[in-house]
Write a protein that holds these residues in place. Sequence first.
Motif, mmCIF file in Angstrom:
data_model
loop_
_atom_site.group_PDB
_atom_site.id
_atom_site.type_symbol
_atom_site.label_atom_id
_atom_site.label_comp_id
_atom_site.label_asym_id
_atom_site.label_seq_id
_atom_site.Cartn_x
_atom_site.Cartn_y
_atom_site.Cartn_z
ATOM 1 N N GLU A 109 34.490 24.657 75.952
ATOM 2 C CA GLU A 109 34.531 26.245 75.049
ATOM 3 C C GLU A 109 33.363 26.958 75.181
ATOM 4 O OE1 GLU A 109 36.962 26.952 72.865
ATOM 5 O OE2 GLU A 109 38.261 25.497 73.361
ATOM 6 N N SER A 110 33.017 27.112 76.594
ATOM 7 C CA SER A 110 31.783 27.934 76.876
ATOM 8 C C SER A 110 32.209 29.518 76.965
ATOM 9 C CB SER A 110 31.109 27.684 78.262
ATOM 10 O OG SER A 110 32.024 27.883 79.278
ATOM 11 N N LEU A 111 31.647 30.556 77.078
ATOM 12 C CA LEU A 111 31.910 31.735 77.016
ATOM 13 C C LEU A 111 32.370 31.935 78.593
ATOM 14 C CD1 LEU A 111 29.078 33.501 75.164
ATOM 15 C CD2 LEU A 111 31.418 33.036 74.566
ATOM 16 N N TRP A 112 31.658 31.311 79.560
ATOM 17 C CA TRP A 112 32.093 31.487 80.743
ATOM 18 C C TRP A 112 33.374 31.252 81.230
ATOM 19 C CZ3 TRP A 112 31.039 34.689 84.892
ATOM 20 C CH2 TRP A 112 31.759 34.135 86.062
ATOM 21 N N GLU A 113 33.734 29.875 80.802
ATOM 22 C CA GLU A 113 35.428 29.322 80.912
ATOM 23 C C GLU A 113 36.326 30.022 80.451
ATOM 24 O OE1 GLU A 113 36.069 26.522 82.659
ATOM 25 O OE2 GLU A 113 33.951 26.571 83.467
ATOM 26 N N HIS A 114 35.910 31.011 79.355
ATOM 27 C CA HIS A 114 37.078 31.636 78.684
ATOM 28 C C HIS A 114 37.446 32.918 79.692
ATOM 29 C CE1 HIS A 114 36.650 28.833 75.408
ATOM 30 N NE2 HIS A 114 37.832 29.415 75.074
ATOM 31 N N VAL A 115 36.502 33.168 80.650
ATOM 32 C CA VAL A 115 36.990 34.236 81.653
ATOM 33 C C VAL A 115 37.830 33.963 82.121
ATOM 34 C CG1 VAL A 115 36.067 35.679 83.666
ATOM 35 C CG2 VAL A 115 34.512 35.121 81.579
ATOM 36 N N LYS A 116 38.347 32.865 82.347
ATOM 37 C CA LYS A 116 39.571 32.534 83.102
ATOM 38 C C LYS A 116 40.655 32.881 82.284
ATOM 39 C CE LYS A 116 37.590 28.079 84.750
ATOM 40 N NZ LYS A 116 37.459 26.782 84.688
ATOM 41 N N LEU A 117 40.764 33.051 81.181
ATOM 42 C CA LEU A 117 42.053 33.285 80.287
ATOM 43 C C LEU A 117 42.070 34.759 80.483
ATOM 44 C CD1 LEU A 117 41.238 31.590 76.835
ATOM 45 C CD2 LEU A 117 42.337 30.844 78.773
ATOM 46 N N VAL A 118 41.409 35.698 80.887
ATOM 47 C CA VAL A 118 41.501 37.068 81.115
ATOM 48 C C VAL A 118 41.844 37.189 82.657
ATOM 49 C CG1 VAL A 118 40.348 39.247 81.402
ATOM 50 C CG2 VAL A 118 40.078 37.828 79.317
ATOM 51 N N PHE A 119 40.986 36.458 83.668
ATOM 52 C CA PHE A 119 41.130 36.577 85.055
ATOM 53 C C PHE A 119 42.695 36.408 85.559
ATOM 54 C CE2 PHE A 119 40.766 35.548 89.359
ATOM 55 C CZ PHE A 119 40.202 36.828 90.028
ATOM 56 N N TRP A 120 43.064 35.196 85.360
ATOM 57 C CA TRP A 120 44.070 34.884 85.996
ATOM 58 C C TRP A 120 45.374 35.262 85.580
ATOM 59 C CZ3 TRP A 120 42.915 33.126 90.598
ATOM 60 C CH2 TRP A 120 41.862 32.350 90.950
ATOM 61 N N PRO A 121 45.587 35.426 84.192
ATOM 62 C CA PRO A 121 46.795 36.052 83.604
ATOM 63 C C PRO A 121 46.805 37.445 83.903
ATOM 64 C CG PRO A 121 45.913 34.621 81.991
ATOM 65 C CD PRO A 121 44.876 34.537 83.081
ATOM 66 N N PHE A 122 45.934 38.242 83.958
ATOM 67 C CA PHE A 122 45.637 39.871 84.290
ATOM 68 C C PHE A 122 46.084 39.916 85.714
ATOM 69 C CE2 PHE A 122 43.890 43.737 85.110
ATOM 70 C CZ PHE A 122 44.339 44.708 84.324
ATOM 71 N N LEU A 123 45.477 39.077 86.399
ATOM 72 C CA LEU A 123 45.758 39.024 87.827
ATOM 73 C C LEU A 123 47.118 38.714 88.292
ATOM 74 C CD1 LEU A 123 44.567 39.654 90.843
ATOM 75 C CD2 LEU A 123 44.260 36.929 90.930
ATOM 76 N N GLY A 124 47.933 37.750 87.674
ATOM 77 C CA GLY A 124 49.304 37.492 87.658
ATOM 78 C C GLY A 124 49.922 38.633 87.222
ATOM 79 N N ALA A 125 49.744 39.401 86.271
ATOM 80 C CA ALA A 125 50.631 40.555 85.798
ATOM 81 C C ALA A 125 50.496 41.570 86.735
ATOM 82 C CB ALA A 125 50.005 40.909 84.262
ATOM 83 N N ALA A 126 49.390 41.888 87.206
ATOM 84 C CA ALA A 126 49.185 42.899 88.185
ATOM 85 C C ALA A 126 49.866 42.679 89.517
ATOM 86 C CB ALA A 126 47.550 43.073 88.822
ATOM 87 N N LEU A 127 50.071 41.416 89.892
ATOM 88 C CA LEU A 127 50.901 41.213 91.123
ATOM 89 C C LEU A 127 52.134 41.229 90.758
ATOM 90 C CD1 LEU A 127 49.046 37.755 92.297
ATOM 91 C CD2 LEU A 127 49.320 39.966 93.605
ATOM 92 N N ILE A 128 52.731 40.813 89.799
ATOM 93 C CA ILE A 128 54.071 41.162 89.182
ATOM 94 C C ILE A 128 54.382 42.445 89.083
ATOM 95 C CG2 ILE A 128 55.975 40.630 87.308
ATOM 96 C CD1 ILE A 128 54.601 38.125 86.899
ATOM 97 N N LEU A 129 53.755 43.204 88.451
ATOM 98 C CA LEU A 129 53.988 44.852 88.115
ATOM 99 C C LEU A 129 53.879 45.639 89.553
ATOM 100 C CD1 LEU A 129 52.051 45.409 84.764
ATOM 101 C CD2 LEU A 129 54.649 45.232 85.381
ATOM 102 N N ASN A 130 53.137 45.121 90.514
ATOM 103 C CA ASN A 130 52.781 45.904 91.709
ATOM 104 C C ASN A 130 53.687 45.297 92.903
ATOM 105 O OD1 ASN A 130 51.071 48.095 90.704
ATOM 106 N ND2 ASN A 130 50.022 46.450 89.942
ATOM 107 N N ARG A 131 54.532 44.487 92.846
ATOM 108 C CA ARG A 131 55.117 44.081 94.039
ATOM 109 C C ARG A 131 55.801 45.283 94.451
ATOM 110 N NH1 ARG A 131 57.771 41.698 90.031
ATOM 111 N NH2 ARG A 131 60.024 42.222 89.456
#
Length: 171
Positions: A42-64
């Motif tokens: 539950e560190s602050l840094w580890e919670h960056v993953k919750l933003v980074f990976w889903p946002f990156l995945g959504a960007a890839l889907i929207l911009n194919r």
Amino acid sequence: MIYPKRQLILTCIAAILAGCVLHFLYQWLPNAVTALFSPVNESLWEHVKLVFWPFLGAALILNRDRPGGMRPWLLVLPGLCALMLILGWVYHVTLGGETMWVDIAIYVLVIVLGFWLSTRFSGPFKGFPWILPIIAAVALALLIGWFTLYPPEGLLFRDLAAVGSWLPLPC
């Protein structure tokens, strides 16, 4: 870039839900691969993953099939991760907050803001300055991986659930 409103809203909701699933993925399947995508504590840094990976995945889907369409999303991504850290620090460390609904609200706010900001940019996206967001996103992914495997000391990387989140007050 223009995105169909329905597709944008559904992808945003899917990204938010993906982050919620990622939050628990490491608890369900603890191994080195899931640790790269899911918080291991539950560190602050580890919670960056919750933003980074889903946002990156959504960007890839929207911009194919959209050349250059990823660039505004990659420009916004490091800022979103920084905002998540800042808001988490203010809420957990400075204010000592431990309420789950506030964490969820911060997360949803950051993701929705990212979707909104990414759609505010318009092309053309050419030249060297537009390589910098790609470099920043790759660097952030590498930092996420490195700090997952070798977390440094410091409050940003400390499991706040285990140690509490208040800053010690100076005497």
